[in-house]
Design an enzyme around this catalytic site. Structure first.
Site, PDB file in Angstrom:
ATOM      1  N   ASN A  22       0.846  -1.281  -0.069  1.00  0.00           N
ATOM      2  CA  ASN A  22      -0.196  -0.046   0.137  1.00  0.00           C
ATOM      3  C   ASN A  22       0.963   1.208   0.072  1.00  0.00           C
ATOM      4  O   ASN A  22       2.130   1.305   0.287  1.00  0.00           O
ATOM      5  CB  ASN A  22      -0.987  -0.110   1.404  1.00  0.00           C
ATOM      6  CG  ASN A  22      -0.111   0.091   2.527  1.00  0.00           C
ATOM      7  OD1 ASN A  22       0.666   0.761   2.807  1.00  0.00           O
ATOM      8  ND2 ASN A  22      -0.656  -1.084   3.311  1.00  0.00           N
ATOM      9  N   GLY A  30      -3.083  -9.282   3.349  1.00  0.00           N
ATOM     10  CA  GLY A  30      -2.701 -10.091   2.028  1.00  0.00           C
ATOM     11  C   GLY A  30      -1.254 -10.289   2.001  1.00  0.00           C
ATOM     12  O   GLY A  30      -0.555 -10.802   2.798  1.00  0.00           O
ATOM     13  N   VAL A  31      -0.681 -10.078   0.747  1.00  0.00           N
ATOM     14  CA  VAL A  31       0.476 -10.558   0.417  1.00  0.00           C
ATOM     15  C   VAL A  31       1.617  -9.404   1.368  1.00  0.00           C
ATOM     16  O   VAL A  31       2.507  -9.886   1.515  1.00  0.00           O
ATOM     17  CB  VAL A  31       0.942 -10.156  -1.158  1.00  0.00           C
ATOM     18  CG1 VAL A  31       2.404 -10.182  -1.537  1.00  0.00           C
ATOM     19  CG2 VAL A  31       0.242 -11.302  -1.918  1.00  0.00           C
ATOM     20  N   ASP A  32       1.233  -8.109   1.242  1.00  0.00           N
ATOM     21  CA  ASP A  32       1.832  -7.132   1.827  1.00  0.00           C
ATOM     22  C   ASP A  32       1.996  -7.724   3.322  1.00  0.00           C
ATOM     23  O   ASP A  32       3.299  -7.746   3.843  1.00  0.00           O
ATOM     24  CB  ASP A  32       1.098  -5.991   2.091  1.00  0.00           C
ATOM     25  CG  ASP A  32       2.037  -4.593   2.430  1.00  0.00           C
ATOM     26  OD1 ASP A  32       3.187  -4.653   2.310  1.00  0.00           O
ATOM     27  OD2 ASP A  32       1.255  -3.603   2.561  1.00  0.00           O
ATOM     28  N   SER A 119      -3.241  -6.320  -6.830  1.00  0.00           N
ATOM     29  CA  SER A 119      -4.574  -5.675  -7.229  1.00  0.00           C
ATOM     30  C   SER A 119      -5.717  -6.416  -6.976  1.00  0.00           C
ATOM     31  O   SER A 119      -7.047  -5.899  -6.971  1.00  0.00           O
ATOM     32  CB  SER A 119      -4.385  -4.401  -8.147  1.00  0.00           C
ATOM     33  OG  SER A 119      -3.876  -3.406  -7.732  1.00  0.00           O
ATOM     34  N   THR A 120      -5.368  -7.604  -7.050  1.00  0.00           N
ATOM     35  CA  THR A 120      -6.685  -8.754  -7.458  1.00  0.00           C
ATOM     36  C   THR A 120      -7.388  -9.120  -5.717  1.00  0.00           C
ATOM     37  O   THR A 120      -8.268  -9.746  -5.980  1.00  0.00           O
ATOM     38  CB  THR A 120      -6.413  -9.747  -7.962  1.00  0.00           C
ATOM     39  OG1 THR A 120      -5.528 -10.789  -7.434  1.00  0.00           O
ATOM     40  CG2 THR A 120      -5.878  -9.443  -9.421  1.00  0.00           C
ATOM     41  N   TYR A 123      -7.952  -4.875  -3.335  1.00  0.00           N
ATOM     42  CA  TYR A 123      -8.269  -3.631  -4.152  1.00  0.00           C
ATOM     43  C   TYR A 123      -9.201  -3.871  -5.263  1.00  0.00           C
ATOM     44  O   TYR A 123      -9.390  -2.973  -6.136  1.00  0.00           O
ATOM     45  CB  TYR A 123      -6.796  -3.260  -4.852  1.00  0.00           C
ATOM     46  CG  TYR A 123      -5.857  -2.773  -3.890  1.00  0.00           C
ATOM     47  CD1 TYR A 123      -6.258  -2.472  -2.519  1.00  0.00           C
ATOM     48  CD2 TYR A 123      -5.012  -1.995  -4.267  1.00  0.00           C
ATOM     49  CE1 TYR A 123      -5.546  -1.817  -1.462  1.00  0.00           C
ATOM     50  CE2 TYR A 123      -3.995  -1.191  -3.431  1.00  0.00           C
ATOM     51  CZ  TYR A 123      -4.172  -0.968  -2.011  1.00  0.00           C
ATOM     52  OH  TYR A 123      -3.380  -0.436  -1.357  1.00  0.00           O
TER      53      TYR A 123
END
Length: 171
Positions: A22, A30-32, A119-120, A123
């Site tokens: 972000n 999520g991934v982050d 982004s899936t 987002y």
């Protein structure tokens, strides 16, 4: 070369792992969140230095940090677009995430780069559309620049099958 893997991006051995970050660069879900948790405090410390220098990361842009405890040399943080219906430049912003990340990887001597599905998640970018943009950006990049391998790492079956279909169909 483009490779497709179903698995956990935090476990991939490569030169650079791309983080679907972000704009604050302070970690998230999520991934982050997974990358920050697995990589440890060194990643956050580097992110704080970037924030102090430039104030975060804008959509479509990318910054690089250490990978901490991950089996990679670097983490490239890129901020994907939030889906707003498709008429607000989201496609170009998403393509920029891939191109800017790959340019940053090359600039830092990386030969292998692993990407998540940017982004899936929260987002809301449509998965098939995002996969086509990702694959197109990677294929175009590989034709014009010397990078060894781009790895698409899909955490779930749905994304894996989308990428598999796109990569196996003739262009």
């Amino acid at each position: 070369m483009i490779e497709l893997i179903k698995g956990d991006i935090t476990k991939i051995t490569c030169d650079a792992v791309v983080n679907a970050a972000n704009s604050s660069l302070l970690g998230g879900g999520g991934v982050d969140g997974a990358i920050h948790r697995a990589g440890g405090s060194e990643i956050l410390a580097d992110c704080r230095k970037i924030i102090a220098r430039q104030g975060g990361c804008k959509t479509g842009e990318a910054v690089i940090t250490t990978a901490g405890k991950l089996p990679a040399k670097y983490v490239i943080h890129t901020v994907g677009p939030v889906w707003k219906g498709g008429s607000n430049g989201e496609d170009a912003q998403l393509a920029n995430c891939y191109v800017n990340s790959l340019n940053l990887a090359l600039k830092n001597g990386c030969k292998t780069v692993a990407f998540p599905n940017i982004s899936t998640g929260v987002y809301g970018f449509p998965k098939e559309r995002a996969a086509r943009i990702a694959v197109t950006a990677a294929q175009e990049f590989i034709q014009n620049r010397s990078i060894g391998k781009i790895i698409f790492v899909c955490f779930d079956d749905e994304n894996y099958k989308l990428y598999q279909n796109i990569l196996s169909s003739p262009t």
